[in-house]
Scaffold this active site. Structure first.
Site, PDB file in Angstrom:
ATOM      1  CD  GLU A  11     122.063  10.169  34.325  1.00 28.89           C
ATOM      2  OE1 GLU A  11     123.180  10.710  34.462  1.00 28.89           O
ATOM      3  OE2 GLU A  11     121.039  10.549  34.932  1.00 28.89           O
ATOM      4  CB  ALA A  32     127.254  31.155  26.836  1.00 27.69           C
ATOM      5  NE  ARG A  47     122.810  19.043  32.556  1.00 23.35           N
ATOM      6  CZ  ARG A  47     122.191  17.879  32.694  1.00 23.35           C
ATOM      7  NH1 ARG A  47     121.039  17.663  32.086  1.00 23.35           N
ATOM      8  NH2 ARG A  47     122.736  16.920  33.430  1.00 23.35           N
ATOM      9  NE  ARG A  52     117.276  30.674  33.184  1.00 26.66           N
ATOM     10  CZ  ARG A  52     117.915  31.497  32.356  1.00 26.66           C
ATOM     11  NH1 ARG A  52     117.715  31.433  31.067  1.00 26.66           N
ATOM     12  NH2 ARG A  52     118.769  32.381  32.817  1.00 26.66           N
ATOM     13  CG  ASP A  80     127.535  21.254  38.850  1.00 27.43           C
ATOM     14  OD1 ASP A  80     128.540  21.891  38.485  1.00 27.43           O
ATOM     15  OD2 ASP A  80     126.363  21.610  38.584  1.00 27.43           O
ATOM     16  CB  ALA A  94     129.438  23.353  31.731  1.00 28.97           C
TER      17      ALA A  94
HETATM   18  P1  FAD Z   1     125.185  17.496  35.839  1.00 28.15           P
HETATM   19  O1  FAD Z   1     125.183  18.018  34.477  1.00 28.15           O
HETATM   20  O2  FAD Z   1     124.174  17.970  36.843  1.00 28.15           O
HETATM   21  O3  FAD Z   1     125.077  15.916  35.730  1.00 28.15           O
HETATM   22  C1  FAD Z   1     124.950  15.052  36.833  1.00 28.15           C
HETATM   23  C2  FAD Z   1     124.341  13.751  36.324  1.00 28.15           C
HETATM   24  O4  FAD Z   1     124.357  12.780  37.369  1.00 28.15           O
HETATM   25  C3  FAD Z   1     122.893  13.913  35.902  1.00 28.15           C
HETATM   26  O5  FAD Z   1     122.702  13.348  34.616  1.00 28.15           O
HETATM   27  C4  FAD Z   1     122.104  13.184  36.976  1.00 28.15           C
HETATM   28  O6  FAD Z   1     120.904  12.619  36.486  1.00 28.15           O
HETATM   29  C5  FAD Z   1     123.107  12.125  37.418  1.00 28.15           C
HETATM   30  N1  FAD Z   1     122.927  11.667  38.808  1.00 28.15           N
HETATM   31  C6  FAD Z   1     122.642  12.415  39.880  1.00 28.15           C
HETATM   32  N2  FAD Z   1     122.590  11.640  40.989  1.00 28.15           N
HETATM   33  C7  FAD Z   1     122.849  10.368  40.579  1.00 28.15           C
HETATM   34  C8  FAD Z   1     122.938   9.125  41.259  1.00 28.15           C
HETATM   35  N3  FAD Z   1     122.750   9.029  42.582  1.00 28.15           N
HETATM   36  N4  FAD Z   1     123.213   8.019  40.539  1.00 28.15           N
HETATM   37  C9  FAD Z   1     123.410   8.092  39.185  1.00 28.15           C
HETATM   38  N5  FAD Z   1     123.356   9.245  38.498  1.00 28.15           N
HETATM   39  C10 FAD Z   1     123.077  10.387  39.189  1.00 28.15           C
HETATM   40  N6  FAD Z   1     128.368  26.390  32.967  1.00 28.15           N
HETATM   41  C11 FAD Z   1     129.158  26.919  31.994  1.00 28.15           C
HETATM   42  O7  FAD Z   1     130.322  26.512  31.860  1.00 28.15           O
HETATM   43  N7  FAD Z   1     128.711  27.892  31.144  1.00 28.15           N
HETATM   44  C12 FAD Z   1     127.447  28.387  31.241  1.00 28.15           C
HETATM   45  O8  FAD Z   1     127.054  29.252  30.462  1.00 28.15           O
HETATM   46  C13 FAD Z   1     126.599  27.860  32.265  1.00 28.15           C
HETATM   47  N8  FAD Z   1     125.355  28.321  32.385  1.00 28.15           N
HETATM   48  C14 FAD Z   1     124.543  27.780  33.324  1.00 28.15           C
HETATM   49  C15 FAD Z   1     123.253  28.260  33.418  1.00 28.15           C
HETATM   50  C16 FAD Z   1     122.414  27.745  34.364  1.00 28.15           C
HETATM   51  C17 FAD Z   1     121.037  28.310  34.433  1.00 28.15           C
HETATM   52  C18 FAD Z   1     122.858  26.730  35.259  1.00 28.15           C
HETATM   53  C19 FAD Z   1     121.956  26.150  36.308  1.00 28.15           C
HETATM   54  C20 FAD Z   1     124.147  26.239  35.174  1.00 28.15           C
HETATM   55  C21 FAD Z   1     124.998  26.762  34.203  1.00 28.15           C
HETATM   56  N9  FAD Z   1     126.299  26.299  34.087  1.00 28.15           N
HETATM   57  C22 FAD Z   1     127.107  26.837  33.135  1.00 28.15           C
HETATM   58  C23 FAD Z   1     126.788  25.220  34.981  1.00 28.15           C
HETATM   59  C24 FAD Z   1     126.662  23.831  34.371  1.00 28.15           C
HETATM   60  O9  FAD Z   1     125.362  23.585  33.889  1.00 28.15           O
HETATM   61  C25 FAD Z   1     127.036  22.757  35.390  1.00 28.15           C
HETATM   62  O10 FAD Z   1     128.198  23.127  36.056  1.00 28.15           O
HETATM   63  C26 FAD Z   1     127.281  21.417  34.680  1.00 28.15           C
HETATM   64  O11 FAD Z   1     126.078  20.938  34.150  1.00 28.15           O
HETATM   65  C27 FAD Z   1     127.862  20.377  35.644  1.00 28.15           C
HETATM   66  O12 FAD Z   1     127.980  19.135  34.986  1.00 28.15           O
HETATM   67  P2  FAD Z   1     128.000  17.793  35.841  1.00 28.15           P
HETATM   68  O13 FAD Z   1     128.126  16.686  34.856  1.00 28.15           O
HETATM   69  O14 FAD Z   1     128.979  17.891  36.932  1.00 28.15           O
HETATM   70  O15 FAD Z   1     126.582  17.741  36.541  1.00 28.15           O
END
Ligand code: FAD
Length: 438
Positions: free
Chosen positions: A37, A50, A114, A198, A314, A327
């Protein structure tokens, strides 16, 4: 199993996707799992989720302790046995006040920040399986080496693994590697110039400024100059409130999904024709918009995997936040990979597992990216007169909510296993992919 016979899995990115996946994979003795990370410690930026029923089903498939980590950190939206929903309400125009959708219906549904959710997942991962402050900067594959995947980090350190599962978020290095940095879908875009204004306030303070009922539920109030939403966080001690405005990002960076792109300030005077309740929230948000950002999402990637490298969450399919399912899709990815890696006993089985993951997960998760864009247009009254016909809006939302919420997540895992075992190809998805119908 002897240490050197275990399949070595590198997960890059300890966000929702990476930690949930790690929580599943570390239980498998034939795998040697490590999470890298980039941040030294998680920051609480007040992002609230949510989670819909498909997210809860995916967590349960990863393990009861994963689902419980979420339950323990989250705020119940009402009674455990009562079904709770996100209410979508028209906030402007002749039909204002009308409820047009109930999204994410699930018993004991909760909202969670989160940061709290990451905390809960992190507690499931032994310290020796995760390294912080490791930002991935380069990926190389050397077929001559015992572990073919070579990873380099920005602190100068390196590691090797049998495979890389890149869960490194919207600006993913893994995505750039898989697609090529010049591929048009490699970086996020903000096609419609969305800006999310926000604010984060204590619930006590919010109750003085807005109708207190919006501090304990999840409303989305719609209108042509932005939709407004509230989400209670941290066991109802804080409220995240926002106004999402289409076309507000004015700098050239708007096309690049650049979170720092410049935008117009939020002007409450522009919302005079919104319902009074909606205006109160806009005024509260406008007092402090320091937690604002420009939104972005991904155009469709042609693949999520090549050989021993795959991307998830993502990194693979960042979506605008409007369908509330990003998420959830990340958790569905983790559930499918977890099921597949239960069967990966040798490195030479990895590519087939990752191809099965791509085949099963890409169509559905990319449909959710499209759906979130469409939700954004509908919320902004920009979808072909739909806001003038609340019945039509209700029918649209009901169909779309079923696509995300009521999905057979277990069936999706089973389909991936059938593809992996070669029982069937694309037809392995029959009956579980669902039809988006647009
Ligand atoms: P992330 O949570 O972004 O995690 C990526 C991780 O990788 C981070 O910890 C980062 O530090 C790390 N990283 C990045 N680059 C590197 C690198 N080069 N080397 C090592 N580590 C790295 N989804 C829902 O299902 N329900 C909801 O109600 C909802 N509401 C939302 C509201 C908002 C305002 C937003 C912005 C999003 C919302 N989402 C919701 C979407 C959800 O937050 C994301 O889809 C989810 O966090 C994706 O998870 P992830 O682990 O793929 O990415």
């Amino acid at each position: 199993m002897a240490e050197n016979h275990r399949v070595k899995v590198a997960i890059v990115g300890g966000g929702i996707a990476g930690l949930a996946l790690a929580a599943g994979l570390i239980k498998k003795p034939h795998l040697d799992v490590h999470v890298y990370e980039s941040v030294p410690a998680y920051q609480d930026v007040g992002a609230g989720l949510a989670l819909h029923l498909n997210a809860i089903k995916a967590m349960a498939l990863l393990g009861d302790e994963v689902r419980q980590a979420y339950s323990g950190k989250a705020l119940t939206m009402g009674d455990e046995n009562q079904e709770m929903v996100t209410e979508v309400i028209l906030g402007q125009g002749p039909h204002h006040g009308q409820l047009v959708a109930e999204l994410g219906r699930a018993k004991g549904r909760k909202t969670v920040s989160r940061a709290d959710l990451l905390d809960g997942f992190l507690a499931l991962i032994p310290k020796e399986h995760i390294s912080f402050g490791k930002r991935l900067v380069n990926i190389a594959e050397k077929s001559s080496d015992k572990h073919v995947v070579h990873l380099s980090f920005d602190d100068g350190s390196e590691t090797t693994a049998d495979c890389l599962l890149g869960a490194d978020g919207i600006h993913s290095v893994t995505r750039g590697y898989l697609l090529g940095a010049d591929h048009p879908a490699a970086s996020p875009k903000n096609h419609d110039g969305w800006q999310i204004y926000r604010t984060l306030v204590s619930t006590e303070e919010a109750r003085k400024q807005i109708n207190p009922k919006w501090t304990t539920s999840v409303p989305i109030l719609l209108g042509p100059r932005g939709h407004i939403n509230c989400i209670p966080l941290n066991k109802n001690t804080r409220l995240s409130a926002g106004v999402a405005v289409r076309g507000a990002v004015v700098s050239p960076a708007s096309q690049n999904g650049d979170g720092n792109a410049s935008s117009r300030p939020l002007d409450p005077a522009l919302y005079a024709d919104y319902s009074e309740e909606a205006q109160q929230i806009v005024r509260m948000v406008a007092r402090d918009t320091s937690a604002s950002w420009a939104a972005g999402d991904h155009d469709h990637a042609p693949t999520y995997a090549r050989g021993r490298v795959a991307m998830l969450g993502d990194a693979a399919h960042a979506a605008l936040p409007f369908a509330g399912n990003g998420a959830a899709q990340a958790l569905e990815d983790a559930a499918v990979l977890d099921a597949l890696f239960a069967l990966v006993r040798r490195p030479d089985q990895i590519a087939r597992a990752l191809a099965a993951f791509d085949e099963v997960r890409r169509p559905r998760s990319q449909a959710v990216v499209d759906l979130a864009r469409k939700f954004g247009r509908v919320y902004a009254y920009a979808e072909d007169g739909m806001h003038e016909d609340p019945e039509r809006m209700r029918a649209f939302f009901a169909e779309m909510a079923a696509f995300t919420n009521d999905f057979d997540v277990r069936g999706q895992n089973e389909a991936a296993l059938r593809v992996f075992k070669g029982v069937d190809g694309v037809s392995g998805m029959d009956g579980v992919r669902g039809d988006l119908g647009n």
